[in-house]
Scaffold this motif. Structure first.
Motif, PDB file in Angstrom:
ATOM      1  N   THR A 182      79.464  76.769  83.243  1.00  0.00           N
ATOM      2  CA  THR A 182      81.097  76.448  83.649  1.00  0.00           C
ATOM      3  C   THR A 182      81.237  74.850  83.270  1.00  0.00           C
ATOM      4  OG1 THR A 182      80.176  75.888  85.899  1.00  0.00           O
ATOM      5  CG2 THR A 182      80.782  78.240  85.495  1.00  0.00           C
ATOM      6  N   HIS A 183      82.566  74.806  83.393  1.00  0.00           N
ATOM      7  CA  HIS A 183      83.114  73.476  83.249  1.00  0.00           C
ATOM      8  C   HIS A 183      82.505  73.054  81.610  1.00  0.00           C
ATOM      9  CE1 HIS A 183      84.013  72.706  87.374  1.00  0.00           C
ATOM     10  NE2 HIS A 183      82.523  73.157  87.402  1.00  0.00           N
ATOM     11  N   GLY A 184      83.119  74.024  80.646  1.00  0.00           N
ATOM     12  CA  GLY A 184      82.675  73.843  79.435  1.00  0.00           C
ATOM     13  C   GLY A 184      83.241  72.476  78.422  1.00  0.00           C
ATOM     14  N   ASP A 203      67.055  84.382  76.928  1.00  0.00           N
ATOM     15  CA  ASP A 203      67.985  83.676  75.973  1.00  0.00           C
ATOM     16  C   ASP A 203      69.275  84.114  75.903  1.00  0.00           C
ATOM     17  OD1 ASP A 203      67.822  81.502  73.968  1.00  0.00           O
ATOM     18  OD2 ASP A 203      68.037  82.893  72.334  1.00  0.00           O
ATOM     19  N   ARG A 204      69.840  84.567  76.869  1.00  0.00           N
ATOM     20  CA  ARG A 204      71.293  85.019  76.965  1.00  0.00           C
ATOM     21  C   ARG A 204      72.220  84.068  77.982  1.00  0.00           C
ATOM     22  NH1 ARG A 204      68.138  89.812  78.315  1.00  0.00           N
ATOM     23  NH2 ARG A 204      68.212  88.914  80.760  1.00  0.00           N
ATOM     24  N   TYR A 205      73.109  83.564  77.341  1.00  0.00           N
ATOM     25  CA  TYR A 205      74.026  82.464  78.053  1.00  0.00           C
ATOM     26  C   TYR A 205      75.485  82.586  77.220  1.00  0.00           C
ATOM     27  CZ  TYR A 205      72.617  80.296  73.435  1.00  0.00           C
ATOM     28  OH  TYR A 205      72.256  80.046  72.146  1.00  0.00           O
ATOM     29  N   HIS A 206      76.118  81.809  77.975  1.00  0.00           N
ATOM     30  CA  HIS A 206      77.616  81.969  77.561  1.00  0.00           C
ATOM     31  C   HIS A 206      78.232  80.603  78.247  1.00  0.00           C
ATOM     32  CE1 HIS A 206      81.262  83.746  75.764  1.00  0.00           C
ATOM     33  NE2 HIS A 206      81.894  83.590  76.964  1.00  0.00           N
ATOM     34  N   VAL A 207      79.357  80.231  77.789  1.00  0.00           N
ATOM     35  CA  VAL A 207      80.025  78.953  78.094  1.00  0.00           C
ATOM     36  C   VAL A 207      81.766  79.657  78.608  1.00  0.00           C
ATOM     37  CG1 VAL A 207      80.854  76.557  77.546  1.00  0.00           C
ATOM     38  CG2 VAL A 207      78.854  77.652  76.767  1.00  0.00           C
ATOM     39  N   PHE A 208      81.968  79.204  79.685  1.00  0.00           N
ATOM     40  CA  PHE A 208      83.509  79.171  80.200  1.00  0.00           C
ATOM     41  C   PHE A 208      83.803  77.803  80.272  1.00  0.00           C
ATOM     42  CE2 PHE A 208      84.003  83.279  82.895  1.00  0.00           C
ATOM     43  CZ  PHE A 208      83.984  83.785  81.323  1.00  0.00           C
ATOM     44  N   ASN A 209      85.119  77.773  79.551  1.00  0.00           N
ATOM     45  CA  ASN A 209      86.137  76.428  79.579  1.00  0.00           C
ATOM     46  C   ASN A 209      87.296  76.855  80.246  1.00  0.00           C
ATOM     47  OD1 ASN A 209      87.489  74.059  79.063  1.00  0.00           O
ATOM     48  ND2 ASN A 209      86.917  73.717  77.009  1.00  0.00           N
ATOM     49  N   GLN A 212      89.480  75.316  80.649  1.00  0.00           N
ATOM     50  CA  GLN A 212      90.810  74.495  79.964  1.00  0.00           C
ATOM     51  C   GLN A 212      91.504  75.575  79.062  1.00  0.00           C
ATOM     52  OE1 GLN A 212      91.599  71.769  81.231  1.00  0.00           O
ATOM     53  NE2 GLN A 212      90.204  71.879  82.922  1.00  0.00           N
ATOM     54  N   LYS A 213      90.698  76.607  78.501  1.00  0.00           N
ATOM     55  CA  LYS A 213      91.126  77.257  77.404  1.00  0.00           C
ATOM     56  C   LYS A 213      92.012  78.459  78.177  1.00  0.00           C
ATOM     57  CE  LYS A 213      87.417  76.826  74.155  1.00  0.00           C
ATOM     58  NZ  LYS A 213      86.275  77.373  73.113  1.00  0.00           N
ATOM     59  N   THR A 214      92.862  78.980  77.255  1.00  0.00           N
ATOM     60  CA  THR A 214      93.831  79.896  78.222  1.00  0.00           C
ATOM     61  C   THR A 214      93.830  81.289  77.175  1.00  0.00           C
ATOM     62  OG1 THR A 214      95.628  79.223  76.635  1.00  0.00           O
ATOM     63  CG2 THR A 214      95.436  78.241  78.597  1.00  0.00           C
ATOM     64  N   ASP A 215      92.974  81.371  76.164  1.00  0.00           N
ATOM     65  CA  ASP A 215      92.882  82.583  75.198  1.00  0.00           C
ATOM     66  C   ASP A 215      91.819  83.330  75.834  1.00  0.00           C
ATOM     67  OD1 ASP A 215      90.227  82.236  73.698  1.00  0.00           O
ATOM     68  OD2 ASP A 215      91.248  80.399  73.905  1.00  0.00           O
ATOM     69  N   ASP A 216      91.769  84.871  75.601  1.00  0.00           N
ATOM     70  CA  ASP A 216      91.074  85.744  76.246  1.00  0.00           C
ATOM     71  C   ASP A 216      89.572  85.760  75.354  1.00  0.00           C
ATOM     72  OD1 ASP A 216      92.830  86.120  77.969  1.00  0.00           O
ATOM     73  OD2 ASP A 216      93.618  87.684  76.979  1.00  0.00           O
ATOM     74  N   THR A 217      89.501  85.209  74.483  1.00  0.00           N
ATOM     75  CA  THR A 217      88.408  85.356  73.546  1.00  0.00           C
ATOM     76  C   THR A 217      86.801  85.223  74.163  1.00  0.00           C
ATOM     77  OG1 THR A 217      88.381  83.073  72.592  1.00  0.00           O
ATOM     78  CG2 THR A 217      89.466  84.753  71.321  1.00  0.00           C
ATOM     79  N   GLN A 218      87.011  83.935  75.055  1.00  0.00           N
ATOM     80  CA  GLN A 218      85.569  83.627  75.566  1.00  0.00           C
ATOM     81  C   GLN A 218      85.324  84.778  76.845  1.00  0.00           C
ATOM     82  OE1 GLN A 218      86.056  80.004  78.046  1.00  0.00           O
ATOM     83  NE2 GLN A 218      87.923  80.649  79.008  1.00  0.00           N
ATOM     84  N   VAL A 219      86.449  85.617  77.241  1.00  0.00           N
ATOM     85  CA  VAL A 219      85.863  86.755  78.324  1.00  0.00           C
ATOM     86  C   VAL A 219      85.560  87.916  77.480  1.00  0.00           C
ATOM     87  CG1 VAL A 219      87.004  88.408  79.986  1.00  0.00           C
ATOM     88  CG2 VAL A 219      87.633  85.894  80.097  1.00  0.00           C
ATOM     89  N   THR A 220      86.088  88.186  76.402  1.00  0.00           N
ATOM     90  CA  THR A 220      85.880  89.499  75.559  1.00  0.00           C
ATOM     91  C   THR A 220      84.423  88.932  75.100  1.00  0.00           C
ATOM     92  OG1 THR A 220      87.028  88.371  73.767  1.00  0.00           O
ATOM     93  CG2 THR A 220      88.105  90.229  75.156  1.00  0.00           C
ATOM     94  N   GLU A 221      84.139  87.728  74.473  1.00  0.00           N
ATOM     95  CA  GLU A 221      82.740  87.502  74.103  1.00  0.00           C
ATOM     96  C   GLU A 221      81.648  87.739  75.319  1.00  0.00           C
ATOM     97  OE1 GLU A 221      82.849  83.548  72.376  1.00  0.00           O
ATOM     98  OE2 GLU A 221      84.119  84.216  70.963  1.00  0.00           O
ATOM     99  N   LEU A 222      82.064  87.176  76.358  1.00  0.00           N
ATOM    100  CA  LEU A 222      81.111  87.590  77.626  1.00  0.00           C
ATOM    101  C   LEU A 222      80.756  89.149  77.905  1.00  0.00           C
ATOM    102  CD1 LEU A 222      79.507  86.614  79.939  1.00  0.00           C
ATOM    103  CD2 LEU A 222      81.539  86.530  81.277  1.00  0.00           C
ATOM    104  N   LEU A 223      82.025  89.725  77.780  1.00  0.00           N
ATOM    105  CA  LEU A 223      81.742  91.301  78.069  1.00  0.00           C
ATOM    106  C   LEU A 223      81.072  91.855  77.209  1.00  0.00           C
ATOM    107  CD1 LEU A 223      85.601  92.181  79.260  1.00  0.00           C
ATOM    108  CD2 LEU A 223      83.300  91.796  80.642  1.00  0.00           C
ATOM    109  N   GLN A 224      81.104  91.422  75.661  1.00  0.00           N
ATOM    110  CA  GLN A 224      80.363  92.000  74.608  1.00  0.00           C
ATOM    111  C   GLN A 224      78.949  91.677  74.888  1.00  0.00           C
ATOM    112  OE1 GLN A 224      81.777  91.029  70.689  1.00  0.00           O
ATOM    113  NE2 GLN A 224      79.645  90.807  70.085  1.00  0.00           N
ATOM    114  N   LYS A 225      78.588  90.465  75.336  1.00  0.00           N
ATOM    115  CA  LYS A 225      77.169  90.157  75.546  1.00  0.00           C
ATOM    116  C   LYS A 225      76.624  90.936  76.498  1.00  0.00           C
ATOM    117  CE  LYS A 225      77.543  85.336  74.040  1.00  0.00           C
ATOM    118  NZ  LYS A 225      77.525  83.801  74.620  1.00  0.00           N
ATOM    119  N   MET A 226      77.365  91.170  77.540  1.00  0.00           N
ATOM    120  CA  MET A 226      76.922  92.212  78.679  1.00  0.00           C
ATOM    121  C   MET A 226      76.455  93.375  78.225  1.00  0.00           C
ATOM    122  SD  MET A 226      79.563  91.084  81.958  1.00  0.00           S
ATOM    123  CE  MET A 226      79.652  89.504  82.531  1.00  0.00           C
TER     124      MET A 226
END
Length: 663
Positions: A185-187, A215-221, A223-237
């Motif tokens: 968090t706090h990317g 080796d599973r990890y993801h970053v949440f920023n 400050q970003k307003t787009d949905d790509t970081q959420v869809t990428e996390l769901l894909q990793k899940m």
């Protein structure tokens, strides 16, 4: 700028790094970049061939991590809303929270678990928090598909942080690691550096965590307003679920049913604890109703816990920064107190003196420790009105803590428990939960200390405590002193002795029995919550732990012994002159305490239990109020519990506190 110019002239130019040092730094950066690239490549290879969409329409997520790690914000980012409360202060998520929503065509359930404190190892985490973390799994039955471990990028990930994560994950089963993803968090704190570069640069402790999570990890920023970081996390899940053959985390057995049973048992125990205490509150309120007076000066000693905890409590009580507070140990070396320190301020219309004592060790106290504690007593001569035993609600209270408290308190004499009150600090950590839940969860060690203190306790809630919390604490101290016969006014010897004749005692005895009779009713089911202010009960009875019944505080042995000797001599002289049989203060207190303790024993008996008969105290409280099978009715609307000396005793004008009055 002038100072900079002067410095440049005196040093002969600008600072230059040595060539070999500069080359070492560059080589270190190149190594980090190579390892980061290798990690990225390995991560892609690992997921190659795994389906990107497993067809999951119902996704369950559990958020774990330390307090203030960004779990609430991460949950809101995933669900695209503001369902989880995000606090900008020291408040935290103290309860398990569940939120649901529709994300990218899936029904997503997110459970946020309470966090542990900073880098506390598991043994320092309160039992209540441990239970809540374990309970969180049952809130997304039959179990979460993904466990997101929140790691804030704005803090260094040290060895202590690694140990804290590793140990707290043992609250769940070993298989949890197969379903875990590190969520950074706090990317925005990464800047231009990639997350892989950060992992490699941070060191082996963070690398261990990432590797243990497959080796599973993801970053949440945020400050970003787009949905790509959420869809990428769901894909990793989805990829992780596919690797787990579509399975979710299971803790073994019917988790939901087991957790529900445990919660029910805990709630029943809390209910029983609060009900018993409330009965005693009601009984004592009736016995001493309308006899309250205020202390013009309150003297307290702060003992137990850590130095910063006591200093913070002392500053809150005095409403001023008079005791030195230190930041977390990792950021600054703490200078330990070696002697007691006293500070005074005027608070809520009273002069308040607070003596902060040095830390206690878990080893048996030394002679030096005893000397330091007794010196603390002399700083509030002739002695403190109360000893506040501090307990941090963020932490566990184990058997070693109990033993340490008892061994150190015994240095102050047998009577100290009659003037002791447990002060729960950092109450904000409870997050709205009742402090009684914490007491019940900690178990026997804490309950034994509370029993010795007569179940007197108070909670200081926050770093910006409201004055009402301090006022309530002062009132509890006054009630305790009055109950313990710490008279507040100046009285002549004649007035005191005339108020303690055998005839006056018989009147007092009958008055107390009648008051007890007036609040006795047929058995009925009590209603929770019990009467309390904020997170603390209003008044609690004297100790029934089998300790000495004599009240007062005998640490100032020379003063109190001399006062008792003088009074005994004067009592003898008074009886010779008047021919009237009188009682010393100690004799009066002992009789009254025996009567009250007998009453309270009956209050705690079950309805069907037969009452005892026999000789005094007062024929076993008039044969348990003529063998009445009822119980004490629970108070429903009273806001305070006033305890004071007998109304027959003339206390004179309230002007000052004498040595004998607080002994």
């Amino acid at each position: 700028m002038e100072k900079i110019d002067q410095m440049v002239k005196s040093s002969g130019g600008h600072y230059e790094t040595e060539e070999h040092v500069s080359e070492e730094l560059k080589e270190k950066e190149r190594t980090i970049s190579r390892r980061a690239e290798q990690r990225r490549t390995d991560s892609l290879k690992r997921t190659t061939g795994l389906p990107k969409d497993t067809g999951l329409t119902d996704l369950r997520i559990l958020l774990l991590g330390r307090g203030n790690s960004g779990k609430s914000s991460a949950g809101n980012t995933i669900l695209g809303g503001s369902g989880f409360k995000v606090s900008q202060t020291d408040q935290r998520s103290a309860q398990c929270e569940v939120r649901q929503g529709s994300v990218a065509g899936r029904h997503v359930t997110v459970v946020e678990s309470p966090g542990w404190f900073y880098n506390h190892p598991l043994q320092d985490t309160s039992e209540m928090d441990k239970l809540k973390i374990q309970d969180s799994v049952s809130l997304c039955p039959p179990g979460p598909h993904a466990v997101l471990l929140a790691v804030p990028l704005r803090y260094a990930f040290t060895k202590a942080q690694r140990v804290a994560v590793e140990e707290h994950m043992t609250l769940l089963s070993q298989s949890v690691w197969s379903h875990a993803i590190v969520l950074f968090t706090h990317g925005d704190h990464l800047g231009d550096r990639s997350i892989e570069q950060h992992i490699e640069a941070e060191g082996e402790d963070l690398r261990w965590l990432v590797d243990t999570c497959g080796d599973r990890y993801h970053v949440f920023n945020n400050q970003k307003t787009d949905d790509t970081q959420v869809t990428e996390l769901l894909q990793k899940m989805e990829e992780m679920v596919a690797g787990n053959r579509g399975g979710h985390y299971e803790d073994g057995g019917d988790v939901s049913e087991t957790t529900s049973e445990r919660k029910k048992i805990r709630e029943e125990h809390v209910h029983t604890l609060m009900t018993k205490i409330q009965r005693q509150i009601t009984a004592l309120k009736a016995l001493f109703e309308g006899e309250h007076q205020s202390l013009p000066e309150v003297k307290v000693m702060l003992v137990g816990g850590e130095q910063d905890q006591r200093s913070r409590a002392g500053n809150l009580i005095l409403k001023d920064q008079v005791f030195k507070q230190t930041p977390l140990k990792e950021f600054k070396t703490q200078t330990k107190l070696t002697e007691c320190v006293r500070q005074q301020r005027r608070v809520a219309g009273r002069k308040v003196s607070v003596v902060n004592c040095p830390d206690w060790s878990t080893t048996p106290p030394s002679q030096k420790t005893k000397e330091v504690l007794l010196h603390g007593v002399t700083l509030c001569s002739p002695g403190p009105h109360t000893v506040l035993v501090t307990v941090d609600v963020r932490s566990s209270f184990c058997e070693a803590d109990r033993r340490s408290v008892e061994e150190h308190m015994e240095l102050l004499g047998d009577r100290v428990w009659r003037r002791a009150l447990v002060l729960f600090t950092r109450g904000w950590w409870l997050g709205g939960r009742r402090v009684e839940e914490y007491i019940e969860a900690e178990g026997e060690p804490l309950r034994r200390i509370l029993e010795k203190c007569g179940y007197r306790y108070h909670v200081l809630n926050s770093s910006n405590v409201d004055i009402s919390e301090v006022t309530e604490l002062m009132e509890k101290i006054e009630d305790m002193v009055m109950r313990d016969r710490g008279h507040f006014g100046q009285m002549t010897l004649i007035k005191r002795l005339r108020g303690r004749t055998e005839e006056q005692w018989k009147k007092r005895e009958q008055e107390m029995i009648e008051r007890m009779r007036s609040v006795t009713t047929e058995p009925e089911e009590p209603t929770l919550p019990a009467v309390r202010r904020r997170n603390s009960m209003q008044w609690f009875p004297p100790s029934m732990s089998g300790g000495t019944r004599s009240s007062g505080f005998d640490t100032m042995s020379v003063v109190s012994s001399q006062a008792e000797t003088d009074e005994t001599r004067q009592k003898t002289l008074f009886e010779r002159l008047t021919g009237v049989k009188t009682l010393t203060a100690e004799e009066w207190k002992k009789r009254e305490e025996e009567l009250i303790e007998t009453m309270l024993t009956f209050v705690m008996t079950e309805p069907q239990e037969p009452s005892m008969s026999g000789d005094t105290p007062s024929a076993k409280v008039s044969d348990w109020l003529n063998r009445h099978p009822g119980r004490i009715a629970l108070s429903s609307g009273h806001d305070t519990m006033s305890i004071a000396p007998p109304s027959q005793v003339d206390t004179g004008d309230v002007t000052s506190v004498r040595d004998e009055d607080v002994s």
